[in-house]
Design a protein around this motif. Structure first.
Motif, PDB file in Angstrom:
ATOM      1  N   ARG A 139       1.021  -1.297  -0.068  1.00  0.00           N
ATOM      2  CA  ARG A 139      -0.010   0.261  -0.137  1.00  0.00           C
ATOM      3  C   ARG A 139       0.694   1.305   0.097  1.00  0.00           C
ATOM      4  O   ARG A 139       0.601   2.156  -0.902  1.00  0.00           O
ATOM      5  CB  ARG A 139      -1.116   0.127   1.340  1.00  0.00           C
ATOM      6  N   GLU A 140       1.960   1.370   0.665  1.00  0.00           N
ATOM      7  CA  GLU A 140       2.870   2.530   0.940  1.00  0.00           C
ATOM      8  C   GLU A 140       3.469   2.778  -0.308  1.00  0.00           C
ATOM      9  O   GLU A 140       3.627   3.844  -0.768  1.00  0.00           O
ATOM     10  CB  GLU A 140       3.706   2.264   2.126  1.00  0.00           C
ATOM     11  N   GLU A 141       4.009   1.647  -0.897  1.00  0.00           N
ATOM     12  CA  GLU A 141       4.683   1.845  -2.152  1.00  0.00           C
ATOM     13  C   GLU A 141       3.624   2.378  -3.459  1.00  0.00           C
ATOM     14  O   GLU A 141       4.106   3.058  -3.979  1.00  0.00           O
ATOM     15  CB  GLU A 141       5.245   0.359  -2.750  1.00  0.00           C
ATOM     16  N   ARG A 142       2.637   1.865  -3.382  1.00  0.00           N
ATOM     17  CA  ARG A 142       1.628   2.247  -4.318  1.00  0.00           C
ATOM     18  C   ARG A 142       1.026   3.650  -4.092  1.00  0.00           C
ATOM     19  O   ARG A 142       1.099   4.541  -5.093  1.00  0.00           O
ATOM     20  CB  ARG A 142       0.280   1.288  -4.222  1.00  0.00           C
ATOM     21  N   VAL A 143       0.700   4.101  -2.879  1.00  0.00           N
ATOM     22  CA  VAL A 143       0.686   5.536  -2.506  1.00  0.00           C
ATOM     23  C   VAL A 143       1.688   6.302  -3.052  1.00  0.00           C
ATOM     24  O   VAL A 143       1.385   7.445  -3.783  1.00  0.00           O
ATOM     25  CB  VAL A 143       0.270   5.819  -1.109  1.00  0.00           C
ATOM     26  N   GLU A 144       3.022   6.038  -2.864  1.00  0.00           N
ATOM     27  CA  GLU A 144       4.050   6.733  -3.117  1.00  0.00           C
ATOM     28  C   GLU A 144       4.323   7.015  -4.713  1.00  0.00           C
ATOM     29  O   GLU A 144       4.271   7.934  -5.273  1.00  0.00           O
ATOM     30  CB  GLU A 144       5.551   6.226  -2.833  1.00  0.00           C
ATOM     31  N   LEU A 145       4.012   5.712  -5.548  1.00  0.00           N
ATOM     32  CA  LEU A 145       3.948   5.855  -6.852  1.00  0.00           C
ATOM     33  C   LEU A 145       2.947   6.729  -7.477  1.00  0.00           C
ATOM     34  O   LEU A 145       3.275   7.540  -8.296  1.00  0.00           O
ATOM     35  CB  LEU A 145       3.940   4.369  -7.537  1.00  0.00           C
ATOM     36  N   LEU A 146       1.478   6.741  -7.013  1.00  0.00           N
ATOM     37  CA  LEU A 146       0.561   7.375  -7.298  1.00  0.00           C
ATOM     38  C   LEU A 146       0.795   9.019  -7.155  1.00  0.00           C
ATOM     39  O   LEU A 146       0.350   9.667  -8.067  1.00  0.00           O
ATOM     40  CB  LEU A 146      -0.949   6.979  -6.723  1.00  0.00           C
ATOM     41  N   LEU A 147       1.248   9.378  -5.948  1.00  0.00           N
ATOM     42  CA  LEU A 147       1.510  10.731  -5.787  1.00  0.00           C
ATOM     43  C   LEU A 147       2.694  11.374  -6.452  1.00  0.00           C
ATOM     44  O   LEU A 147       2.361  12.367  -7.423  1.00  0.00           O
ATOM     45  CB  LEU A 147       1.804  11.125  -4.156  1.00  0.00           C
ATOM     46  N   SER A 148       3.581  10.496  -7.098  1.00  0.00           N
ATOM     47  CA  SER A 148       4.430  10.913  -7.950  1.00  0.00           C
ATOM     48  C   SER A 148       3.883  11.105  -9.253  1.00  0.00           C
ATOM     49  O   SER A 148       4.225  11.924 -10.083  1.00  0.00           O
ATOM     50  CB  SER A 148       5.812   9.941  -7.864  1.00  0.00           C
ATOM     51  N   LEU A 149       3.113   9.917  -9.605  1.00  0.00           N
ATOM     52  CA  LEU A 149       2.214  10.009 -11.131  1.00  0.00           C
ATOM     53  C   LEU A 149       1.638  11.439 -11.005  1.00  0.00           C
ATOM     54  O   LEU A 149       1.615  12.106 -12.193  1.00  0.00           O
ATOM     55  CB  LEU A 149       1.613   8.837 -11.172  1.00  0.00           C
ATOM     56  N   VAL A 150       0.860  11.870 -10.095  1.00  0.00           N
ATOM     57  CA  VAL A 150       0.023  13.021 -10.322  1.00  0.00           C
ATOM     58  C   VAL A 150       1.055  14.424  -9.945  1.00  0.00           C
ATOM     59  O   VAL A 150       0.307  15.485  -9.746  1.00  0.00           O
ATOM     60  CB  VAL A 150      -1.259  13.116  -9.503  1.00  0.00           C
ATOM     61  N   GLY A 151       2.167  14.210  -9.677  1.00  0.00           N
ATOM     62  CA  GLY A 151       3.078  15.267  -9.535  1.00  0.00           C
ATOM     63  C   GLY A 151       2.977  15.945  -7.949  1.00  0.00           C
ATOM     64  O   GLY A 151       3.068  17.249  -7.953  1.00  0.00           O
ATOM     65  N   LEU A 152       2.580  15.038  -7.070  1.00  0.00           N
ATOM     66  CA  LEU A 152       2.494  15.495  -5.514  1.00  0.00           C
ATOM     67  C   LEU A 152       3.205  14.679  -4.612  1.00  0.00           C
ATOM     68  O   LEU A 152       2.820  14.890  -3.355  1.00  0.00           O
ATOM     69  CB  LEU A 152       0.978  15.481  -5.582  1.00  0.00           C
ATOM     70  N   ALA A 153       4.338  14.419  -4.996  1.00  0.00           N
ATOM     71  CA  ALA A 153       5.253  13.676  -4.229  1.00  0.00           C
ATOM     72  C   ALA A 153       5.706  14.458  -2.929  1.00  0.00           C
ATOM     73  O   ALA A 153       5.906  13.920  -1.959  1.00  0.00           O
ATOM     74  CB  ALA A 153       6.584  12.904  -5.302  1.00  0.00           C
ATOM     75  N   ASP A 154       5.807  15.585  -3.244  1.00  0.00           N
ATOM     76  CA  ASP A 154       6.261  16.718  -2.020  1.00  0.00           C
ATOM     77  C   ASP A 154       5.133  17.075  -1.075  1.00  0.00           C
ATOM     78  O   ASP A 154       5.334  17.885  -0.179  1.00  0.00           O
ATOM     79  CB  ASP A 154       7.094  17.650  -2.808  1.00  0.00           C
ATOM     80  N   HIS A 155       3.908  16.783  -1.372  1.00  0.00           N
ATOM     81  CA  HIS A 155       2.802  17.311  -0.819  1.00  0.00           C
ATOM     82  C   HIS A 155       2.163  16.015   0.079  1.00  0.00           C
ATOM     83  O   HIS A 155       0.882  15.989   0.525  1.00  0.00           O
ATOM     84  CB  HIS A 155       1.845  17.755  -1.500  1.00  0.00           C
ATOM     85  N   ALA A 156       2.792  14.785   0.273  1.00  0.00           N
ATOM     86  CA  ALA A 156       2.256  13.681   0.676  1.00  0.00           C
ATOM     87  C   ALA A 156       1.607  13.846   2.061  1.00  0.00           C
ATOM     88  O   ALA A 156       0.530  13.262   2.437  1.00  0.00           O
ATOM     89  CB  ALA A 156       3.238  12.646   0.795  1.00  0.00           C
ATOM     90  N   GLN A 157       2.315  14.633   3.077  1.00  0.00           N
ATOM     91  CA  GLN A 157       1.768  14.625   4.522  1.00  0.00           C
ATOM     92  C   GLN A 157       0.893  16.007   4.504  1.00  0.00           C
ATOM     93  O   GLN A 157       0.494  16.168   5.598  1.00  0.00           O
ATOM     94  CB  GLN A 157       2.882  14.704   5.237  1.00  0.00           C
ATOM     95  N   GLN A 158       0.462  16.854   3.357  1.00  0.00           N
ATOM     96  CA  GLN A 158      -0.510  17.811   3.720  1.00  0.00           C
ATOM     97  C   GLN A 158      -1.762  17.324   3.570  1.00  0.00           C
ATOM     98  O   GLN A 158      -2.335  16.448   2.801  1.00  0.00           O
ATOM     99  CB  GLN A 158      -0.111  18.841   2.423  1.00  0.00           C
ATOM    100  N   ARG A 159      -2.631  17.910   4.353  1.00  0.00           N
ATOM    101  CA  ARG A 159      -4.209  17.721   4.404  1.00  0.00           C
ATOM    102  C   ARG A 159      -4.725  18.682   3.344  1.00  0.00           C
ATOM    103  O   ARG A 159      -4.278  19.486   2.834  1.00  0.00           O
ATOM    104  CB  ARG A 159      -4.680  18.337   5.772  1.00  0.00           C
ATOM    105  N   PRO A 160      -5.939  18.139   2.974  1.00  0.00           N
ATOM    106  CA  PRO A 160      -6.582  18.669   1.830  1.00  0.00           C
ATOM    107  C   PRO A 160      -6.556  20.381   1.961  1.00  0.00           C
ATOM    108  O   PRO A 160      -6.729  20.953   0.992  1.00  0.00           O
ATOM    109  CB  PRO A 160      -8.250  18.094   1.938  1.00  0.00           C
ATOM    110  N   GLY A 161      -7.090  20.867   3.108  1.00  0.00           N
ATOM    111  CA  GLY A 161      -6.956  22.314   3.568  1.00  0.00           C
ATOM    112  C   GLY A 161      -5.949  22.858   3.066  1.00  0.00           C
ATOM    113  O   GLY A 161      -5.961  24.147   2.996  1.00  0.00           O
TER     114      GLY A 161
END
Length: 244
Positions: A139-161
């Motif tokens: 799960r963690e590997e997939r999350v990292e891959l997908l956030l990188s795919l959508v250009g948000l690798a540097d925003h993983a720990q930010q909340r929607p707000g």
């Protein structure tokens, strides 16, 4: 393991041995209410969506776009007609079967984003995999891959707000891809975004078709975005009136 072919998008997509499209819709009817006050949302709609394509639905508000997406996604049932998704006839599925279909084979993207405010971007993306009880490391590997795919690798720990509207929609797209669906259904995914951000999100969906090999059915009212689709279906008064 099936062999791969290439869709119009130029990406490798899983080939169905039967050669059937991802979506087959036949003579679909859906009405709400009864008698003279009944609203006929869909009136005999039929079309196919080949695998590995991005197909756009256009039409004015009230033309039946959302109703059609809800039916194809198994969120509602037609009064008449038949829907087949990835080789499965939806009419043959009970509620549990539809739940499994939506969980495992269809990803949904909505105009309102639908993120959980108290969770980080990474945690939001991981929610579908938690529900599926995916191994934590996978799960963690997939999350990292997908956030990188959508250009948000540097925003993983930010909340929607803490994210812009465009970034929130990117998180929603990553979440929709979490369980490796065969089909993405997007209902006005750029409706809350400005023109430039909306175009970027549609270009991302176009890239997702190529990189993930999925099929996308998206409803949009924005003519600028329609040029990114492999094909456009126009709905008017519950009918398909144009294929392009």
């Amino acid at each position: 393991m099936t062999e791969s072919t290439r869709g119009k998008s130029g990406t490798a997509v899983a080939e169905d041995p039967s050669g059937r499209p991802m979506i087959e819709v036949e003579s679909l009817h859906r009405s709400y209410g009864t008698g003279p006050a009944a609203v006929h949302a869909l009136r005999g709609v039929s079309f196919d969506v080949p695998r590995g394509e991005l197909v756009a639905l256009k039409g004015r508000s009230g033309s039946g776009k959302t109703t059609l997406l809800n039916l194809v996604g198994g969120l509602d049932s037609p009064d008449e007609g038949r829907i087949t998704v990835d080789g499965t006839d939806l009419s043959g599925l009970g509620e549990n079967g539809l739940l499994e279909l939506r969980r495992d084979r269809i990803g949904f993207i909505f105009q309102s984003f639908g993120l959980i405010p108290i969770l980080s971007a990474a945690e939001n993306v991981g929610v579908p995999m938690r529900l599926r009880k995916t191994d934590p490391r996978e799960r963690e590997e997939r999350v990292e891959l997908l956030l990188s795919l959508v250009g948000l690798a540097d925003h993983a720990q930010q909340r929607p707000g803490e994210l812009s509207g465009g970034q929130q929609q990117r998180v929603a797209i990553a979440r929709a891809l979490a369980n490796k669906p065969a089909l993405l259904i997007a209902d006005e995914p750029t409706g809350q975004l400005d023109a430039e951000t909306g175009l970027a999100v549609m270009e991302l969906l176009r890239a997702v078709v190529r990189s993930e090999g999925v099929t996308v059915l998206v409803a949009t009212h924005d003519n600028q975005l329609l040029s990114l689709a492999d094909r456009v279906l126009e709905l008017s008064d519950g009918h398909i009136v144009e294929h392009s």
